[in-house]
Scaffold this active site. Structure first.
Site, short mmCIF file in Angstrom:
data_model
loop_
_atom_site.label_atom_id
_atom_site.label_comp_id
_atom_site.label_asym_id
_atom_site.label_seq_id
_atom_site.Cartn_x
_atom_site.Cartn_y
_atom_site.Cartn_z
CE LYS A 209 -4.38 -1.89 1.67
NZ LYS A 209 -5.41 -1.90 2.81
NE ARG A 244 -7.64 -8.36 1.11
CZ ARG A 244 -7.22 -7.55 0.12
NH1 ARG A 244 -6.14 -6.52 0.34
NH2 ARG A 244 -7.82 -7.46 -0.89
N1 HH2 Z 1 -7.46 -3.67 1.45
C1 HH2 Z 1 -7.90 -3.66 -0.09
C2 HH2 Z 1 -8.93 -4.57 -0.34
N2 HH2 Z 1 -9.60 -5.43 0.49
N3 HH2 Z 1 -9.86 -6.04 2.86
C3 HH2 Z 1 -9.36 -5.96 4.01
N4 HH2 Z 1 -10.13 -6.57 4.79
N5 HH2 Z 1 -8.40 -5.31 4.59
C4 HH2 Z 1 -7.58 -4.46 3.74
O1 HH2 Z 1 -6.78 -3.82 4.05
C5 HH2 Z 1 -8.18 -4.53 2.24
C6 HH2 Z 1 -9.13 -5.19 1.92
C7 HH2 Z 1 -7.22 -2.89 -0.87
O2 HH2 Z 1 -6.10 -3.20 -1.70
P1 HH2 Z 1 -6.08 -4.31 -2.96
O3 HH2 Z 1 -7.28 -5.38 -2.78
O4 HH2 Z 1 -4.74 -4.97 -3.14
O5 HH2 Z 1 -6.61 -3.33 -3.92
P2 HH2 Z 1 -7.71 -2.94 -4.77
O6 HH2 Z 1 -8.80 -2.50 -3.89
O7 HH2 Z 1 -7.35 -1.79 -5.70
O8 HH2 Z 1 -8.44 -4.03 -5.44
#
Ligand code: HH2
Length: 264
Positions: A209, A244
């Protein structure tokens, strides 16, 4: 928890799992590398990402859920969605739990769907809608960001209980980078035991992030592996129970060391 975004526009792994075969290979590798949970998402929360309909989201995630259930049956599957209709179809297709980055705020039916299926749920802290929850639009906290995040999570737990979720079904997540500056996210990590003291298992997701980019100066999200692993090891030392991550092998190494060392 390994991250599998079946999206073209996620900030780090957008487009990487764009065929079923690639998603399956990633699931098999994640299991081999030490993941026990597989988080499948069909909508990005990156500010500026394209909103998706229920139908689009389902067409992305359901084939992956069904195929992972068959190919890597030991993985626990979570569906990363804010939509109750997507959660329902995903649970019926074989997902075990829901990961809702809105903590049940954005769809009044979400807790009911989880309760009806006797499923588990990650209740994450955020503010605002899908388009702006990962921006700073709602990052206005009193000096004690922890107190406000804990209060807002506690309110979500109240709603979850009212809908019939048992406490054993709930995991809490402070939502690193969601409606938070890097200073806010660091405060949450430093004082994570205050979130742990709410009495639920805590999930932390800092993988690749902006916080990691700002601390390390590493611009490309996919290269933020070491910084992410260090933050996750630190989080485990402060009581996190689920991490995660996009990078399972590196995270597993860091976490294995962190659990062997006495906490501060
Ligand atoms: N962060 C993201 C998405 N889902 N779920 C939980 N429980 N905790 C988190 O910190 C979290 C999450 C954002 O990251 P990512 O899925 O890599 O990116 P994007 O939202 O662009 O798909």
């Amino acid at each position: 928890m390994a991250i599998c975004n079946v999206t073209p526009d996620s900030f780090s792994d957008g487009g990487v799992h764009d065929t079923l075969e690639r998603a399956l290979q990633f699931a098999a590798a994640a299991w081999r590398d030490g993941a026990t949970i597989f988080d499948i998402g069909g909508e990005s929360t990156r500010p500026g990402a394209t909103p998706v309909s229920v139908e689009q989201e389902l067409s992305r995630v359901i084939p992956v859920i069904e195929a992972v259930r068959k190919r890597v049956p030991d993985l626990i599957i979570t569906i990363d969605t804010v939509k109750a209709d997507v959660a329902r179809a995903a649970l019926q297709a074989g997902a075990h739990a829901v990961n809702d980055v809105s903590g049940g705020r954005l769809d009044a039916a979400m807790f009911d769907v989880v309760a009806e299926h006797g499923a588990g749920m990650v209740v994450m802290h955020s503010r605002g809608g899908v388009a702006d929850m990962a921006s700073l639009a709602h990052a206005n906290y009193d000096p004690d960001v922890l107190a406000q995040v804990c209060d807002e999570l506690t309110a979500r737990v109240g709603q979850a209980r009212a809908a019939g979720l048992s406490d054993a079904a709930i995991v809490l997540d402070p939502g690193i980078g969601f409606s938070k500056t890097s200073a806010h996210s660091l405060a949450l990590l430093n004082e994570l035991p205050r979130v742990v003291s709410l009495g639920f298992p805590v999930l932390v997701g800092a993988s690749r992030k902006r916080l990691i980019g700002e601390l390390t100066g590493v611009a490309a999200p996919a290269k933020r592996v070491i910084g992410s692993a260090v933050v996750h090891a630190f989080a485990v030392q402060r009581g996190a129970r689920i991490i995660r991550t996009h990078d399972v092998a590196a995270t597993r190494e860091a976490v294995s060391v962190a659990v062997a060392l006495d906490p501060p």
